[in-house]
Design a protein around this motif. Structure first.
Motif, PDB file in Angstrom:
ATOM      1  N   PRO A   1       8.960  -5.005   3.423  1.00 62.12           N
ATOM      2  CA  PRO A   1      10.088  -4.070   3.375  1.00 62.12           C
ATOM      3  C   PRO A   1       9.713  -2.700   2.802  1.00 62.12           C
ATOM      4  O   PRO A   1      10.082  -1.661   3.355  1.00 62.12           O
ATOM      5  N   ARG A   2       8.982  -2.686   1.713  1.00 61.63           N
ATOM      6  CA  ARG A   2       8.593  -1.405   1.091  1.00 61.63           C
ATOM      7  C   ARG A   2       7.564  -0.679   1.958  1.00 61.63           C
ATOM      8  O   ARG A   2       7.660   0.529   2.158  1.00 61.63           O
ATOM      9  N   TRP A   3       6.574  -1.392   2.449  1.00 60.78           N
ATOM     10  CA  TRP A   3       5.520  -0.790   3.266  1.00 60.78           C
ATOM     11  C   TRP A   3       6.109  -0.098   4.489  1.00 60.78           C
ATOM     12  O   TRP A   3       5.651   0.968   4.894  1.00 60.78           O
ATOM     13  N   SER A   4       7.133  -0.691   5.077  1.00 63.98           N
ATOM     14  CA  SER A   4       7.703  -0.150   6.315  1.00 63.98           C
ATOM     15  C   SER A   4       8.837   0.837   6.069  1.00 63.98           C
ATOM     16  O   SER A   4       9.447   1.319   7.022  1.00 63.98           O
TER      17      SER A   4
ATOM     18  N   ILE B   1       5.901  -9.231  13.204  1.00 67.19           N
ATOM     19  CA  ILE B   1       5.059  -9.693  12.097  1.00 67.19           C
ATOM     20  C   ILE B   1       3.592  -9.406  12.412  1.00 67.19           C
ATOM     21  O   ILE B   1       2.859  -8.882  11.558  1.00 67.19           O
ATOM     22  N   ASP B   2       3.162  -9.712  13.616  1.00 72.02           N
ATOM     23  CA  ASP B   2       1.776  -9.452  14.007  1.00 72.02           C
ATOM     24  C   ASP B   2       1.437  -7.964  13.878  1.00 72.02           C
ATOM     25  O   ASP B   2       0.371  -7.599  13.368  1.00 72.02           O
ATOM     26  N   GLU B   3       2.342  -7.104  14.334  1.00 74.68           N
ATOM     27  CA  GLU B   3       2.126  -5.651  14.229  1.00 74.68           C
ATOM     28  C   GLU B   3       2.009  -5.231  12.763  1.00 74.68           C
ATOM     29  O   GLU B   3       1.156  -4.414  12.409  1.00 74.68           O
ATOM     30  N   HIS B   4       2.883  -5.777  11.927  1.00 74.84           N
ATOM     31  CA  HIS B   4       2.836  -5.452  10.497  1.00 74.84           C
ATOM     32  C   HIS B   4       1.502  -5.873   9.886  1.00 74.84           C
ATOM     33  O   HIS B   4       0.870  -5.096   9.155  1.00 74.84           O
ATOM     34  N   ILE B   5       1.064  -7.071  10.183  1.00 73.30           N
ATOM     35  CA  ILE B   5      -0.203  -7.555   9.623  1.00 73.30           C
ATOM     36  C   ILE B   5      -1.351  -6.652  10.077  1.00 73.30           C
ATOM     37  O   ILE B   5      -2.181  -6.235   9.258  1.00 73.30           O
TER      38      ILE B   5
END
Length: 189
Positions: free
Chosen positions: A60-63, A117-121
């Motif tokens: 949440p914070r990262w994005s 999720i994959d994109e975030h990782i």
């Protein structure tokens, strides 16, 4: 050469203990220019050799925008500049309450969640590659199970594979609580 040196002064400093001494640190205080922040940084360096950044590396914070991301990366750089080990926490916390609001509010969230999720990782691993000693790939999968109503638990293996591709040298973990610390622990199996 094995010979005694009379009255020699010897100073020994433990460079890196076998046991890690760590804490969660506040990214804002690592980068702030105040007397309080200076004292905070001094204590971190005095007491710990391993740290994790409070919420700065959580999804949440990262994005949440460029400022939050910069704050986290600046903290990562401060940690590295001071020879501390960094444990990234966490790539995936599989509960809706730990998911960015923009993801939770999507009408198609169930179908797009695995890809998001994959994109975030991939994104966060690219930004931190070579800078972490370890990553908690998934946090509390025994207790936070919302995602597994819309995807199989085996998706966790994919998250580990993506993290490994993003940084082959960092250690990867599942972070969980209550596993061995109470009489009810066997009931978790």
């Amino acid at each position: 050469a094995g010979r005694e040196i009379p009255n020699a002064a010897v100073e020994v400093r433990l460079a890196q203990p076998e046991f890690l001494f760590g804490s969660c640190v506040d990214a804002k205080l690592l980068g702030a220019d105040t007397a309080e922040a200076k004292r905070y940084r001094e204590r971190v360096l005095e007491l710990f050799d391993t740290v994790t950044i409070d919420n700065g590396l959580k999804w949440p914070r990262w994005s949440s925008g460029a400022a939050a991301r910069k704050e986290a990366i600046d903290a990562v750089e401060w940690i590295r500049a001071h020879d501390l080990r960094l444990r990234g926490h966490n790539l995936v916390w599989p509960g809706w309450k730990f998911t960015p609001r923009a993801v939770v509010s999507r009408p198609d969230r169930d179908s797009v969640l695995p890809n998001l999720i994959d994109e975030h990782i991939r994104d966060i691993m690219a930004a931190t590659a070579g800078r972490t000693a370890a990553w908690d790939v998934v946090n509390e999968p025994v207790h936070e199970r919302d995602y597994f109503a819309v995807m199989p638990e085996s998706q966790i293996a994919q998250w580990f594979q993506l993290a490994r591709q993003g940084d082959p040298r960092t250690q990867l973990f599942i972070n969980e609580y209550g596993m061995l610390n109470s009489r009810s622990s066997p009931e978790m199996l």
